[in-house]
Design an enzyme around this catalytic site. Structure first.
Site, PDB file in Angstrom:
ATOM      1  CD  GLU A 173      -1.663  -2.356   1.809  1.00  0.00           C
ATOM      2  OE1 GLU A 173      -2.538  -3.224   1.964  1.00  0.00           O
ATOM      3  OE2 GLU A 173      -0.460  -2.517   2.156  1.00  0.00           O
TER       4      GLU A 173
ATOM      5  CG  PHE B  70     -10.285  -8.659  11.713  1.00  0.00           C
ATOM      6  CD1 PHE B  70      -9.053  -9.125  12.163  1.00  0.00           C
ATOM      7  CD2 PHE B  70     -10.558  -8.754  10.353  1.00  0.00           C
ATOM      8  CE1 PHE B  70      -8.125  -9.668  11.294  1.00  0.00           C
ATOM      9  CE2 PHE B  70      -9.638  -9.295   9.473  1.00  0.00           C
ATOM     10  CZ  PHE B  70      -8.413  -9.745   9.944  1.00  0.00           C
ATOM     11  CD  GLN B  71      -7.684  -6.628   7.948  1.00  0.00           C
ATOM     12  OE1 GLN B  71      -8.592  -6.408   7.136  1.00  0.00           O
ATOM     13  NE2 GLN B  71      -6.539  -7.181   7.613  1.00  0.00           N
TER      14      GLN B  71
ATOM     15  CE  LYS C  48     -18.440  -5.540   3.137  1.00  0.00           C
ATOM     16  NZ  LYS C  48     -18.027  -6.944   3.412  1.00  0.00           N
TER      17      LYS C  48
ATOM     18  CG  MET D 102      23.209  11.175   2.907  1.00  0.00           C
ATOM     19  SD  MET D 102      24.421  12.217   2.061  1.00  0.00           S
ATOM     20  CE  MET D 102      23.484  12.680   0.590  1.00  0.00           C
TER      21      MET D 102
END
Length: 565
Positions: A54, A116-117, A166, A475
């Site tokens: 993502e 959940f999530q 949802k 770096m």
């Protein structure tokens, strides 16, 4: 508002809203709460790019936005999908890039129950978005999306997040789409104060040592043409920040290069010796200013910026002008007269001759210097879009590529995000399919999102990754060499991966160059291949970015770190 036309679910309404906003590409990764939306995407006339992480969706959307000037769009599911977007959102926020981010969310009835999530993504991202929304009624969705695109793309651009439970995506509504947005308290100023513009013109006329300091705001406002006209009219040299590269043609005689920590010596000397600094769409960040008390201490400062919060935030300003850079430069062109800068320009020319950007070739002629690779890419494809990861290679790209147009240099400026370049290059190439797109990468940075080779191959996006493989986190190693007695703690990554085999494992083309005379042939082979390609350039292990201003020093206190062969 437009009249209601038909009943549809929230998911379908989302797709209709994207059509109305002219969205043709969305970068994302599906999940359970997004299934109604992805079911609608199945038949939608919008290209969905399936990334493999993502974070890459956010970076790719930003690359798309920076290459086009349009608003980038990405989507991820609830919980870890949404939190994986956070780095990309913060990156867009720091660099003022327009982006609308959609996240799935658990059903409204479960909000706050640690379902959940579930993650409070609006709370998490509040400090790194221009605005965000939690939509709890699908009837509000069209208005919210219209506002989101408006906020993201107007004023100082930036990311806006829309969180979608949802149940909202399956709720049925009478669809409408607003014709306009009128938000109380959000009225960006585009037309600068004319009296301030005239004050600026007067200061220019009186100046003998003027310098224009241009940032990413010049590119965001499409003001490159006006910047060039102003510089030529008032006879002032121009330095551009890292995110402003391409906003002024590098080959122009008035161009000073990039200022700051790894800027050209003559750019830094010019700023420090100036009597008038004209800042356009730049925010005086610490990598440019160095020690604040010593920065342009003898100069009167004009600051043109659309964000009033940036005025005098870091450096006290004498002539503030709040507004759109393009509008203000157009007005300034009307009133400005040439500065008294003939002797000043002669002095600048002298500094350029005495203190050019340079590097020393390996004595044997076999080794590869990173700067040479950039020069060869420039010669092979002058109009390429250059995207970078973050590190030494990023600075070499800014120093040595000969940019002539805006929106051809895409890099992570404010946040400095390793792993940014490759997904951003995919977004840029999808946005500009007729352009050659290079991702200039380090062997450390590239590995942070190298899984996106699968995305590039599946979607047939022929970006070219030029890996500067020095076996170190370069770096950080450079700082350890200079300030920690060469104690290379956790920066050696030699032999960590075979990049040619990695590319081939994903179905991409893998090439390698170990000698100087192999550099140009592999670049040309990569361009001609029309395939996603990774070039493994084995470069000098301890080459440093030079010049360098130590942290906390004034920008004219410069170290020359070029190694003697």
């Amino acid at each position: 508002m437009t009249e209601s036309t038909e009943k549809m679910t929230g998911a379908r309404a989302l797709i209709e809203c994207l059509y109305r906003e002219g969205v043709d590409t969305i970068f994302g990764y599906p999940g359970g709460v997004l299934l109604p939306i992805y079911d609608e995407l199945y038949d939608a006339d919008i290209r969905h790019i399936l990334v493999r992480h993502e974070q890459a969706a956010a970076h790719a959307a930003e690359g798309y936005a920076r290459a086009t000037g349009k608003t980038g769009v990405c989507i991820a599911t609830s919980g870890p999908g949404a939190t994986n977007l956070v780095t990309g959102i913060a990156n867009a926020y720091m660099d003022s890039i327009p982006m609308v981010v959609f996240t799935g969310q658990v059903p409204s009835s479960l909000l706050g129950n640690d379902a959940f999530q579930e993650a409070n993504i609006t709370g998490i991202t509040m400090p790194i978005t221009k605005h965000n929304y939690l939509v709890q009624d699908a009837n509000e969705l069209p208005q919210v999306i219209k506002e989101a695109f408006h906020i993201a793309s107007t004023g100082r651009p930036g990311p806006v997040l829309v969180d979608l439970p949802k149940d909202v995506t399956v709720q049925e509504i009478d669809f409408y789409y607003p014709e306009k947005v009128d938000l109380k308290g959000y009225k960006p100023t585009y037309q600068g104060n004319l009296q301030q513009v005239k004050r600026a013109a007067s200061a220019i006329k009186e100046s003998k040592n003027p310098v224009i300091y241009a940032g990413g705001g010049v590119i965001s406002s499409n003001a490159s043409k006006e910047l060039l006209e102003l510089a030529e009219k008032i006879k002032a040299p121009v330095t551009t920040t890292l995110t402003g590269m391409g906003g002024f043609p590098v080959e122009h005689e008035l161009f000073l290069g990039m200022p700051g920590m790894h800027g050209a010596k003559y750019a830094n000397y010019a700023i420090q010796e100036s009597d008038l600094l004209i800042a356009v769409g730049a925010r005086f960040d610490d990598r440019v200013t160095g020690k604040l008390k010593a920065f342009a201490s003898n100069a009167k400062i004009i600051h043109i910026d659309i964000d009033p919060a940036e005025i005098s935030k870091n450096v006290k300003v004498d002539v503030p002008i709040v507004g759109d850079a393009k509008w203000i430069l157009q007005k300034l062109l009307k009133y400005a007269e040439p500065a008294q800068s003939e002797k000043w320009l002669d002095r600048i020319t002298h500094w350029k001759k005495v203190h050019p950007l340079h590097y020393v070739e390996p004595a044997t002629g076999d080794g590869i210097k990173p700067q040479y690779i950039i020069e060869q890419i420039t010669e092979a494809c002058k109009d390429a879009i250059i995207v970078t990861e973050v590190g030494q290679h990023q600075m070499w790209a800014a120093q040595y590529f000969r940019f002539s147009e805006p929106r051809t240099f895409i890099t992570s400026g404010g946040l400095g995000t390793m792993g940014y370049g490759f997904p951003a290059s995919i977004g840029a190439k999808i946005a500009k399919p007729d352009k050659v797109v290079f991702d200039i990468a380090g062997d450390g940075s590239f590995q942070m999102n190298s899984q996106e080779l699968a995305t590039a191959v599946q979607e047939n996006v022929p970006v070219i990754v030029a890996v500067f493989n020095n076996g170190y986190l370069g770096m950080v190693r450079q700082w350890q060499e200079l300030f920690h007695n060469r104690r290379y703690s956790a920066t050696c990554i030699q032999n960590s991966v075979d990049f040619v085999k990695l590319a081939e494992a994903y179905g991409a083309l893998g090439l390698r160059a170990t000698k100087r005379d192999e550099v140009r042939p592999v670049i040309e082979e990569a361009i001609a291949s029309g395939r996603p390609t990774v070039i493994d350039f084995i470069v000098e292990e301890e080459e440093n970015v030079s010049p360098m201003v130590p942290a906390g020093a004034a920008i004219n206190e410069i170290l020359d770190l070029e190694r003697k062969e």
